[in-house]
Design an enzyme around this catalytic site. Sequence first.
Site, short mmCIF file in Angstrom:
data_model
loop_
_atom_site.label_atom_id
_atom_site.label_comp_id
_atom_site.label_asym_id
_atom_site.label_seq_id
_atom_site.Cartn_x
_atom_site.Cartn_y
_atom_site.Cartn_z
N LYS A 13 0.84 -1.21 0.00
CA LYS A 13 0.00 0.00 0.00
C LYS A 13 0.87 1.26 0.00
CE LYS A 13 -2.05 -1.16 3.91
NZ LYS A 13 -1.41 -2.47 4.17
N ARG A 89 -10.38 -0.01 8.20
CA ARG A 89 -9.86 -1.34 8.48
C ARG A 89 -10.85 -2.18 9.31
NH1 ARG A 89 -3.62 -2.17 8.87
NH2 ARG A 89 -3.54 0.03 8.44
N ARG A 128 11.88 -5.27 5.16
CA ARG A 128 11.59 -3.84 4.92
C ARG A 128 12.53 -2.95 5.72
NH1 ARG A 128 5.59 -1.68 5.60
NH2 ARG A 128 5.72 -2.73 7.60
N ARG A 162 10.63 -1.14 11.31
CA ARG A 162 9.47 -0.86 12.15
C ARG A 162 9.39 -1.85 13.30
NH1 ARG A 162 4.35 0.24 8.30
NH2 ARG A 162 3.38 -1.11 9.85
N ARG A 173 -0.74 -9.23 13.23
CA ARG A 173 -1.25 -8.21 12.29
C ARG A 173 -1.96 -8.88 11.13
NH1 ARG A 173 4.00 -5.29 10.75
NH2 ARG A 173 2.75 -4.26 9.17
P1 AP5 Z 1 4.79 -1.57 1.98
O1 AP5 Z 1 4.48 -0.78 0.76
O2 AP5 Z 1 5.48 -0.90 3.10
O3 AP5 Z 1 3.47 -2.35 2.46
P2 AP5 Z 1 2.15 -1.82 3.18
O4 AP5 Z 1 1.00 -2.48 2.53
O5 AP5 Z 1 2.15 -0.35 3.27
O6 AP5 Z 1 2.38 -2.53 4.58
P3 AP5 Z 1 2.22 -1.94 6.06
O7 AP5 Z 1 3.04 -2.84 6.93
O8 AP5 Z 1 2.49 -0.49 6.11
O9 AP5 Z 1 0.72 -2.23 6.28
P4 AP5 Z 1 -0.04 -2.29 7.64
O10 AP5 Z 1 -1.40 -2.21 7.16
O11 AP5 Z 1 0.30 -3.44 8.49
O12 AP5 Z 1 0.58 -1.06 8.44
P5 AP5 Z 1 0.04 0.39 8.77
O13 AP5 Z 1 1.20 1.28 8.87
O14 AP5 Z 1 -1.04 0.76 7.86
O15 AP5 Z 1 5.66 -2.83 1.48
C1 AP5 Z 1 6.14 -3.81 2.42
C2 AP5 Z 1 7.54 -4.28 2.00
O16 AP5 Z 1 7.43 -5.02 0.77
C3 AP5 Z 1 8.53 -3.15 1.71
O17 AP5 Z 1 9.81 -3.55 2.12
C4 AP5 Z 1 8.47 -2.99 0.18
O18 AP5 Z 1 9.70 -2.50 -0.36
C5 AP5 Z 1 8.18 -4.40 -0.28
N1 AP5 Z 1 7.32 -4.46 -1.47
C6 AP5 Z 1 6.29 -3.64 -1.79
N2 AP5 Z 1 5.72 -4.02 -2.95
C7 AP5 Z 1 6.41 -5.13 -3.36
C8 AP5 Z 1 6.30 -5.98 -4.51
N3 AP5 Z 1 5.35 -5.78 -5.46
N4 AP5 Z 1 7.16 -7.03 -4.60
C9 AP5 Z 1 8.11 -7.24 -3.66
N5 AP5 Z 1 8.27 -6.46 -2.57
C10 AP5 Z 1 7.42 -5.41 -2.42
O19 AP5 Z 1 -0.57 0.14 10.22
C11 AP5 Z 1 0.25 -0.19 11.30
C12 AP5 Z 1 -0.56 -0.38 12.56
O20 AP5 Z 1 -1.21 0.86 12.91
C13 AP5 Z 1 -1.69 -1.40 12.49
O21 AP5 Z 1 -1.25 -2.72 12.75
C14 AP5 Z 1 -2.65 -0.89 13.57
O22 AP5 Z 1 -2.20 -1.24 14.85
C15 AP5 Z 1 -2.52 0.63 13.41
N6 AP5 Z 1 -3.51 1.15 12.46
C16 AP5 Z 1 -3.25 1.73 11.25
N7 AP5 Z 1 -4.39 2.05 10.62
C17 AP5 Z 1 -5.41 1.67 11.45
C18 AP5 Z 1 -6.82 1.69 11.35
N8 AP5 Z 1 -7.44 2.18 10.26
N9 AP5 Z 1 -7.55 1.23 12.39
C19 AP5 Z 1 -6.95 0.73 13.51
N10 AP5 Z 1 -5.62 0.64 13.65
C20 AP5 Z 1 -4.85 1.10 12.63
MG MG Z 2 2.19 1.07 4.85
#
Ligand code: AP5
Ligand code: MG
Length: 218
Positions: A13, A89, A128, A162, A173
């Site tokens: 994402k 989410r 990552r 992270r 997660r």
């Molecule tokens: P990356 O692009 O960083 O992936 P991402 O989908 O953004 O993953 P996140 O870990 O950020 O998602 P998340 O939903 O767990 O975390 P968030 O910060 O939203 O890519 C990942 C890796 O893969 C990178 O190294 C990249 O280089 C590589 N990659 C990318 N594309 C690739 C490809 N095509 N091929 C190969 N490699 C690739 O949330 C974190 C926490 O915050 C949650 O767990 C929760 O506790 C809280 N939170 C956030 N939003 C909410 C909400 N709406 N409600 C409640 N709690 C929330």
């Molecule tokens: Mg992200």
Amino acid sequence: MNLLIMGLPGAGKGTQAAKIVEEFGVAHISTGDMFRAAMANQTEMGRLAKLFIDKGELVPDEVTNGIVKERLAESDIAEKGFLLDGYPRTIEQAHALDETLKALDIKLDGVINIEVNPESLVERLSGRFICRSCGSTYHKVFNPTKVEGTCDVCGGHEFFQREDDKPETVKRRLDVNIAQGEPIIAHYRELGLVSDIQGNQDIDDVFADVKKAIAAIK
Ligand code: AP5
Ligand code: MG
Ligand code: ZN
């Protein structure tokens, strides 16, 4: 243009969001990034969010809905449009977003749904690393910096991993997000807004598909 980007943790994402923002000039709203900024600044909200994020659990809906509502009401959004990343989410968040957008008289144009094989995600998250000064995201194997130890975007030399990318937390997660995700996508499918994107391809090939989907929306 007003978009959501959805997908499991590690689906890409944030990686695709950075490209979408560069190409289309929309405002990137990542609830995860907002929580991490609040944790770094040790605000009251940040301290609360940390209790959940460190365990791989979701931050309570009231908190999350509140920060998104506030951000969407800021003046740049009507001008530039937005890309929401990591929100909604839970189905309750989806309903809260519907109401917020209605109150602000904003129309949602589309939902980019990045589909990935969950088995590939542990490897993505464990490899990552993120630039400390500009937040650009890389991967040891799949998306390394062009020059080792130097950020492609800002030239910075400091990187971090992270806290919630530890294997135990990643597992939780994934479980939490798999359990919550289906009804949300179903909600947007009913509205005819969802574009499914195959996320198990090279980053640039995923982006080519994302651009096609966005062109079809406009
Ligand atoms: P990356 O692009 O960083 O992936 P991402 O989908 O953004 O993953 P996140 O870990 O950020 O998602 P998340 O939903 O767990 O975390 P968030 O910060 O939203 O890519 C990942 C890796 O893969 C990178 O190294 C990249 O280089 C590589 N990659 C990318 N594309 C690739 C490809 N095509 N091929 C190969 N490699 C690739 O949330 C974190 C926490 O915050 C949650 O767990 C929760 O506790 C809280 N939170 C956030 N939003 C909410 C909400 N709406 N409600 C409640 N709690 C929330
Ligand atoms: Mg992200
Ligand atoms: Zn950087």
